[in-house]
Design an enzyme around this catalytic site. Structure first.
Site, PDB file in Angstrom:
ATOM      1  N   LYS A 100      -3.597   3.161  -4.679  1.00 24.17           N
ATOM      2  CA  LYS A 100      -3.576   4.397  -3.888  1.00 24.17           C
ATOM      3  C   LYS A 100      -4.583   5.410  -4.440  1.00 24.17           C
ATOM      4  O   LYS A 100      -5.378   5.990  -3.705  1.00 24.17           O
ATOM      5  CB  LYS A 100      -2.174   5.016  -3.880  1.00 24.17           C
ATOM      6  CG  LYS A 100      -1.033   4.057  -3.545  1.00 24.17           C
ATOM      7  CD  LYS A 100      -1.094   3.543  -2.137  1.00 24.17           C
ATOM      8  CE  LYS A 100       0.177   2.816  -1.733  1.00 24.17           C
ATOM      9  NZ  LYS A 100       0.418   1.560  -2.454  1.00 24.17           N
TER      10      LYS A 100
ATOM     11  N   LYS B 159       3.965   8.669   0.219  1.00 25.93           N
ATOM     12  CA  LYS B 159       4.193   7.295  -0.223  1.00 25.93           C
ATOM     13  C   LYS B 159       4.114   7.199  -1.743  1.00 25.93           C
ATOM     14  O   LYS B 159       3.407   7.968  -2.393  1.00 25.93           O
ATOM     15  CB  LYS B 159       3.190   6.338   0.422  1.00 25.93           C
ATOM     16  CG  LYS B 159       1.721   6.673   0.205  1.00 25.93           C
ATOM     17  CD  LYS B 159       0.840   5.743   1.039  1.00 25.93           C
ATOM     18  CE  LYS B 159      -0.629   6.115   0.931  1.00 25.93           C
ATOM     19  NZ  LYS B 159      -1.490   5.237   1.758  1.00 25.93           N
TER      20      LYS B 159
ATOM     21  N   ARG C 195      -7.533  -4.159   7.548  1.00 23.76           N
ATOM     22  CA  ARG C 195      -7.746  -4.745   6.223  1.00 23.76           C
ATOM     23  C   ARG C 195      -9.141  -5.361   6.199  1.00 23.76           C
ATOM     24  O   ARG C 195      -9.427  -6.323   6.907  1.00 23.76           O
ATOM     25  CB  ARG C 195      -6.676  -5.796   5.925  1.00 23.76           C
ATOM     26  CG  ARG C 195      -6.961  -6.698   4.732  1.00 23.76           C
ATOM     27  CD  ARG C 195      -7.135  -5.966   3.407  1.00 23.76           C
ATOM     28  NE  ARG C 195      -6.022  -5.128   3.056  1.00 23.76           N
ATOM     29  CZ  ARG C 195      -4.920  -5.537   2.450  1.00 23.76           C
ATOM     30  NH1 ARG C 195      -4.781  -6.816   2.153  1.00 23.76           N
ATOM     31  NH2 ARG C 195      -3.960  -4.682   2.133  1.00 23.76           N
TER      32      ARG C 195
ATOM     33  N   ARG D   6      -3.966  -4.362  11.678  1.00 21.19           N
ATOM     34  CA  ARG D   6      -2.520  -4.578  11.681  1.00 21.19           C
ATOM     35  C   ARG D   6      -1.879  -3.461  12.497  1.00 21.19           C
ATOM     36  O   ARG D   6      -1.785  -2.310  12.041  1.00 21.19           O
ATOM     37  CB  ARG D   6      -2.009  -4.625  10.244  1.00 21.19           C
ATOM     38  CG  ARG D   6      -2.621  -5.786   9.469  1.00 21.19           C
ATOM     39  CD  ARG D   6      -2.474  -5.647   7.976  1.00 21.19           C
ATOM     40  NE  ARG D   6      -3.198  -4.487   7.477  1.00 21.19           N
ATOM     41  CZ  ARG D   6      -3.181  -4.082   6.204  1.00 21.19           C
ATOM     42  NH1 ARG D   6      -2.474  -4.756   5.318  1.00 21.19           N
ATOM     43  NH2 ARG D   6      -3.864  -3.030   5.832  1.00 21.19           N
TER      44      ARG D   6
ATOM     45  N   ARG E  11       3.948   2.198  10.421  1.00 20.12           N
ATOM     46  CA  ARG E  11       3.316   1.325   9.434  1.00 20.12           C
ATOM     47  C   ARG E  11       2.788   0.070  10.118  1.00 20.12           C
ATOM     48  O   ARG E  11       3.490  -0.572  10.883  1.00 20.12           O
ATOM     49  CB  ARG E  11       4.321   0.927   8.352  1.00 20.12           C
ATOM     50  CG  ARG E  11       4.928   2.098   7.609  1.00 20.12           C
ATOM     51  CD  ARG E  11       6.074   1.641   6.729  1.00 20.12           C
ATOM     52  NE  ARG E  11       7.164   1.040   7.511  1.00 20.12           N
ATOM     53  CZ  ARG E  11       8.206   0.414   6.972  1.00 20.12           C
ATOM     54  NH1 ARG E  11       8.286   0.283   5.656  1.00 20.12           N
ATOM     55  NH2 ARG E  11       9.152  -0.083   7.737  1.00 20.12           N
TER      56      ARG E  11
ATOM     57  N   ASP F 277      -8.150  -0.793   2.917  1.00 23.33           N
ATOM     58  CA  ASP F 277      -7.339  -0.427   4.075  1.00 23.33           C
ATOM     59  C   ASP F 277      -7.978   0.783   4.748  1.00 23.33           C
ATOM     60  O   ASP F 277      -8.223   1.810   4.094  1.00 23.33           O
ATOM     61  CB  ASP F 277      -5.908  -0.103   3.659  1.00 23.33           C
ATOM     62  CG  ASP F 277      -5.121  -1.352   3.288  1.00 23.33           C
ATOM     63  OD1 ASP F 277      -5.633  -2.466   3.523  1.00 23.33           O
ATOM     64  OD2 ASP F 277      -4.006  -1.218   2.767  1.00 23.33           O
TER      65      ASP F 277
ATOM     66  N   GLU G  14      -6.543   3.021   1.207  1.00 25.43           N
ATOM     67  CA  GLU G  14      -6.153   2.338  -0.024  1.00 25.43           C
ATOM     68  C   GLU G  14      -7.218   1.320  -0.408  1.00 25.43           C
ATOM     69  O   GLU G  14      -7.975   0.836   0.436  1.00 25.43           O
ATOM     70  CB  GLU G  14      -4.803   1.610   0.140  1.00 25.43           C
ATOM     71  CG  GLU G  14      -3.620   2.537   0.352  1.00 25.43           C
ATOM     72  CD  GLU G  14      -2.285   1.794   0.353  1.00 25.43           C
ATOM     73  OE1 GLU G  14      -2.244   0.643  -0.142  1.00 25.43           O
ATOM     74  OE2 GLU G  14      -1.307   2.370   0.835  1.00 25.43           O
TER      75      GLU G  14
ATOM     76  N   ASN H 137      -6.961  -2.181  -2.342  1.00 27.50           N
ATOM     77  CA  ASN H 137      -6.013  -3.163  -2.877  1.00 27.50           C
ATOM     78  C   ASN H 137      -6.729  -4.127  -3.824  1.00 27.50           C
ATOM     79  O   ASN H 137      -7.573  -4.908  -3.400  1.00 27.50           O
ATOM     80  CB  ASN H 137      -5.373  -3.941  -1.728  1.00 27.50           C
ATOM     81  CG  ASN H 137      -4.487  -3.054  -0.875  1.00 27.50           C
ATOM     82  OD1 ASN H 137      -3.304  -2.925  -1.135  1.00 27.50           O
ATOM     83  ND2 ASN H 137      -5.072  -2.434   0.142  1.00 27.50           N
TER      84      ASN H 137
END
Length: 316
Positions: free
Chosen positions: A126, A161, A211, A226, A234, A274, A282, A284
């Protein structure tokens, strides 16, 4: 040279065969003729300064009824492996950090570790995104309740979050005049003892949380959008989102070009960005997913692209 690759992952018996990325990576390594070894986080050890692990040779099959055959376990130095991939899912807790210490020792003793252990520690998924403010929505990282309330008051529609979650867990959307703001802040910050992230809500989430897979600093040409299910904010597949593979947009490429060189420099060979709308949310670095979906729909062999990049690093 016969290349040996060790994969540290969650128990292979319990993976989701249909979408598991680690299985696809093991299959690609096998297709290259590499010897694949299986480990779990609990198998790692340090003995007299030597990074060690209990590991087993493994064969994988793209068969939903029979996807692996595991051999006998051996206890041996991690440096016996040319490559070690850390694919353990979060939480990023103390045990994960201890594992990176062992992997760093293996790196010093000659193994190529994917991703680089120090960078796994340095780049919170994050927080690291905030290193690229020109790419990100307005955000705040704090555990101070008054600062979080002020951020909410300013933006009126926000996301709160935790910093160590995955799969969309514990993500809250707070609209204007939400009566639960205090209890949500108390819950997420554990009454002011843990940092959380606040971000301005991006309505573009309705078109998908994209993604983008990065391989040694270069984006894969297609991403997975997504799309949240009805009534959800979400897009994570684990939260019921629907995946739609699509080509990268010009903005996606711009973000990838901004972030890519820093990932490469840090030894972050396999990363998932993301992106919602025009904004990076984000980075990842622990166990990026969506390889199966993107490969299936685009015709790209993303797993082999990654193995080729790792092999190039190994020869360097």
């Amino acid at each position: 040279m016969s290349i040996k690759i060790g994969i540290i992952m969650d128990p292979i018996e319990s993976i989701s065969y249909k979408k598991d990325t680690t299985l696809a990576l093991m299959d690609a390594a096998q297709r290259k003729g590499w010897q694949v070894y299986y480990m779990e986080q609990s198998d790692l050890a340090l003995e007299q300064g030597q990074a060690m692990a209990r590991m087993a040779p493994i064969k994988v099959f793209m068969d939903p009824e029979h996807w692996f055959e595991r051999g006998e376990y051996e206890y041996r130095p991690l440096s016996d492996m040319n490559i070690v991939m850390m694919r353990k899912d979060p939480p990023f807790d103390n045990e994960y950090i201890y594992s990176t210490y062992i992997l760093e020792r293996a790196e010093q003793q000659g193994s190529l570790i994917i991703n680089k252990p120090q960078s796994l520690r340095d780049c919170n998924e994050k927080v690291y995104a905030t290193a690229f403010p020109e790419c990100c929505p307005e955000g705040l990282v704090t555990r101070n309740a008054e600062q979080l309330k002020a951020f909410h008051k300013k933006h009126k529609d926000v996301i709160f979050k935790p910093l160590d979650g995955m799969g969309g867990s514990s993500i809250f959307r707070l609209k204007e005049d939400d009566p639960n703001i205090s209890v949500i802040i108390e819950t997420l910050t554990k009454f002011g003892h843990e940092m959380i992230m606040a971000q301005k809500y991006l309505p573009e989430i309705s078109k998908g949380d994209k993604r983008i897979l990065m391989i040694d600093g270069v984006p894969v040409e297609h991403c997975l959008a997504r799309i949240p299910s009805s009534g959800e904010t979400r897009g994570n597949l684990a939260a019921g989102g629907q995946g739609v593979t699509q080509p990268l947009s010009d903005r996606d490429r711009w973000i990838a070009e901004k972030v890519g060189p820093y990932l490469k420099e840090k030894g972050l060979v396999f990363v998932g960005l993301d992106v919602i709308g025009d904004y990076l949310t984000e980075v990842n670095v622990t166990s990026p997913t969506c390889v199966r979906e993107i490969s299936r729909d685009s015709g790209l062999d993303v797993s082999m692209m990654l193995m080729d990049a790792i092999e190039k690093r190994l020869t360097q």
